[in-house]
Design a protein around this motif. Sequence first.
Motif, short mmCIF file in Angstrom:
data_model
loop_
_atom_site.label_atom_id
_atom_site.label_comp_id
_atom_site.label_asym_id
_atom_site.label_seq_id
_atom_site.Cartn_x
_atom_site.Cartn_y
_atom_site.Cartn_z
N ALA A 11 -13.15 40.01 -18.01
CA ALA A 11 -13.73 39.10 -18.46
C ALA A 11 -12.81 37.82 -18.99
O ALA A 11 -13.23 36.73 -19.63
N TYR A 33 -10.31 45.56 -19.25
CA TYR A 33 -11.73 44.74 -19.64
C TYR A 33 -11.28 43.42 -19.96
O TYR A 33 -11.82 41.91 -19.88
N SER A 34 -9.70 42.87 -20.21
CA SER A 34 -9.57 41.41 -21.18
C SER A 34 -9.54 40.68 -19.86
O SER A 34 -9.81 39.85 -20.17
N VAL A 55 -21.17 39.00 -14.65
CA VAL A 55 -21.70 39.98 -16.80
C VAL A 55 -21.76 41.11 -15.99
O VAL A 55 -21.31 41.39 -17.24
N ILE A 87 -18.80 42.94 -16.39
CA ILE A 87 -18.16 42.89 -17.76
C ILE A 87 -18.83 43.86 -18.90
O ILE A 87 -18.00 44.90 -19.74
N ARG A 135 -23.99 33.90 -11.74
CA ARG A 135 -23.01 34.65 -12.79
C ARG A 135 -23.82 36.05 -13.06
O ARG A 135 -23.36 36.83 -13.65
N THR A 154 -17.30 47.01 -20.38
CA THR A 154 -17.14 47.55 -21.84
C THR A 154 -17.47 49.01 -22.16
O THR A 154 -17.06 49.44 -22.39
#
Length: 106
Positions: free
Chosen positions: A98, A94-95, A44, A47, A40, A51
């Motif tokens: 994520a 970003y969408s 992560v 992401i 992960r 942002t």
Amino acid sequence: MQFSESRFAGLFSVPQRHIGSGATSQLRDEHRMQAYEAERLRPVNEIVAGTRSGGPKRVIDEVEARIADLPGQKFNDLGGILPFEARDAIVNGYSRLAGFSTAQVQ
């Protein structure tokens, strides 16, 4: 004799040694946590970085950078400065990253 915190600092950094009947279970849990973290951590971090580099503010920054050399920094057509596809990629990147884009959610 007076003790300072620095004398005991090394005591708290000693790796824990698992003993007893729960040792196997503890080691298995630690292994699972390490595997989960390895799996992960990169996604992560991507992401979080996303942002910080996307969104509406980035579109404004990009347009301002592109019009910096225009007289009075004026223009009539936003599409000529920053095409819709580029704006969409910035705002919705970003969408997608994520996993929240419309296609991914449906």
